[in-house]
Design an enzyme around this catalytic site. Structure first.
Site, PDB file in Angstrom:
ATOM      1  N   LEU A 286       0.847  -1.186   0.000  1.00  0.00           N
ATOM      2  CA  LEU A 286       0.000   0.000   0.000  1.00  0.00           C
ATOM      3  C   LEU A 286       0.887   1.242   0.000  1.00  0.00           C
ATOM      4  O   LEU A 286       2.084   1.161  -0.225  1.00  0.00           O
ATOM      5  CB  LEU A 286      -0.935  -0.034   1.214  1.00  0.00           C
TER       6      LEU A 286
ATOM      7  N   TYR B 141       1.872   2.816   7.975  1.00  0.00           N
ATOM      8  CA  TYR B 141       1.422   2.751   6.592  1.00  0.00           C
ATOM      9  C   TYR B 141       2.074   1.560   5.902  1.00  0.00           C
ATOM     10  O   TYR B 141       3.148   1.123   6.277  1.00  0.00           O
ATOM     11  CB  TYR B 141       1.624   4.059   5.836  1.00  0.00           C
ATOM     12  N   CYS B 142       1.367   1.014   4.933  1.00  0.00           N
ATOM     13  CA  CYS B 142       1.796  -0.208   4.236  1.00  0.00           C
ATOM     14  C   CYS B 142       2.177  -1.319   5.223  1.00  0.00           C
ATOM     15  O   CYS B 142       3.287  -1.852   5.196  1.00  0.00           O
ATOM     16  CB  CYS B 142       2.959   0.080   3.299  1.00  0.00           C
ATOM     17  N   PRO B 143       1.246  -1.684   6.124  1.00  0.00           N
ATOM     18  CA  PRO B 143       1.586  -2.688   7.134  1.00  0.00           C
ATOM     19  C   PRO B 143       1.725  -4.085   6.525  1.00  0.00           C
ATOM     20  O   PRO B 143       1.077  -4.420   5.539  1.00  0.00           O
ATOM     21  CB  PRO B 143       0.378  -2.629   8.091  1.00  0.00           C
TER      22      PRO B 143
ATOM     23  N   LYS C 207       8.173   1.378  13.431  1.00  0.00           N
ATOM     24  CA  LYS C 207       8.563   0.914  12.100  1.00  0.00           C
ATOM     25  C   LYS C 207       9.440   1.927  11.385  1.00  0.00           C
ATOM     26  O   LYS C 207       9.169   3.117  11.388  1.00  0.00           O
ATOM     27  CB  LYS C 207       7.295   0.656  11.280  1.00  0.00           C
TER      28      LYS C 207
END
EC number: 2.3.1.204
Length: 279
Positions: free
Chosen positions: A97, A151-153, A164
């Site tokens: 994502l 974001y973008c997990p 992260k």
């Protein structure tokens, strides 16, 4: 978990540094170009026309969206918001994502053959092991598991103490595999996360969607500089990349883009343009 040598058995690597190039394969060096050149190199590696590749790339003020992001109900409003903030928004051809890129974020592509016998998880493990080795003299606290609220997990988010700093995706072309990671080295991580959070709020507007998009929490994101309490720079991390590759291989070679790679790049670049032309 497997170590690098259990997964990557190659001794010779082709090193490609596109971090300071204005043009790549005759095109402006944007994220569109990067995903197309990775495809071209993956084809070359799969056909044994090139040894495995480790490629570095950086792009200023870009939000790279995943394919599911392109299906957000108000995606055009989201893209207009990014443009207003002076960010380029593009949809990539690999998994994942939205992620934020700028001059403080270093991207690494590990391009190897073996899609028929290397699992997706093997390839993720190889990249995790490489990054852990890059910073082994500073920390042993780098872990791989999903950071909820990032974001973008994903299962292979890289973090220190629950925050992260990197995410990994991969794409397979023929029997070539491109494992791509972004490393948040320096700069304002919370600002990046807040931008993506706002993008989702604008592009989704609280509507129910078949796909579950992340509720981004900037507090769970951080740069390596902040996490380690060390003023790391992208240039220093680039040196660490090359030093680690030297440790993990017998020989590093520099090979310019070949004619067949240029041909494949041109085709893949047009595909990236077409993927993005409606956004």
């Amino acid at each position: 978990m497997k170590n690098w040598k259990e997964i990557i058995r190659h001794k010779i690597f082709r090193y490609v540094d596109h971090t300071t190039e204005n043009m790549v394969a005759g095109k402006p060096n944007t994220a569109l170009t990067s995903f197309a050149i990775d495809d071209a190199l993956a084809i070359s590696v799969s056909e044994e026309a090139s040894p495995p590749v480790l490629r570095l790339w950086i792009h200023p003020d870009t939000i790279v969206l995943g394919i599911p992001d392109s299906r957000l109900p108000y995606i055009n409003d989201g893209m207009a918001f990014l443009k207003e903030k002076h960010y380029q928004g593009i949809v990539r051809n690999s998994g994942g994502l939205a992620v934020a890129l700028d001059g403080g974020v270093l991207n690494i592509s590990l391009i190897i053959p073996g899609a028929d016998n290397l699992s997706i998880y093997d390839c993720y493990e190889a990249m995790v092991r490489f990054v852990q080795a890059m910073f082994a003299d500073i920390t042993e606290a780098i872990e791989a598991y999903e950071i909820v609220g990032s974001y973008c997990p994903g299962d292979y988010d890289l973090s220190i103490n629950g925050k992260k700093f990197a995410g990994i995706s991969q794409r397979r072309v023929k029997s070539g595999i491109s494992v791509q990671i972004y490393l948040d080295i320096e700069g304002n991580s919370k600002k990046r996360a807040s931008l993506i959070r706002k993008f989702y709020h604008i592009a989704k507007r609280g509507e129910d969607t078949a796909f579950t998009y992340p509720e981004v929490n900037p507090e769970v994101m951080a740069s390596l500089s902040d996490l380690l309490g060390v003023s790391l720079t992208v240039e220093e991390v680039k040196r660490r990349v090359k030093d680690t590759l030297k440790e993990f291989s017998d020989e590093i070679v520099i090979i310019p883009i070949q004619d067949k790679e240029q041909e494949n790049f041109d085709k893949r670049y047009q595909q990236m343009i077409k993927r993005n032309e409606n956004i």
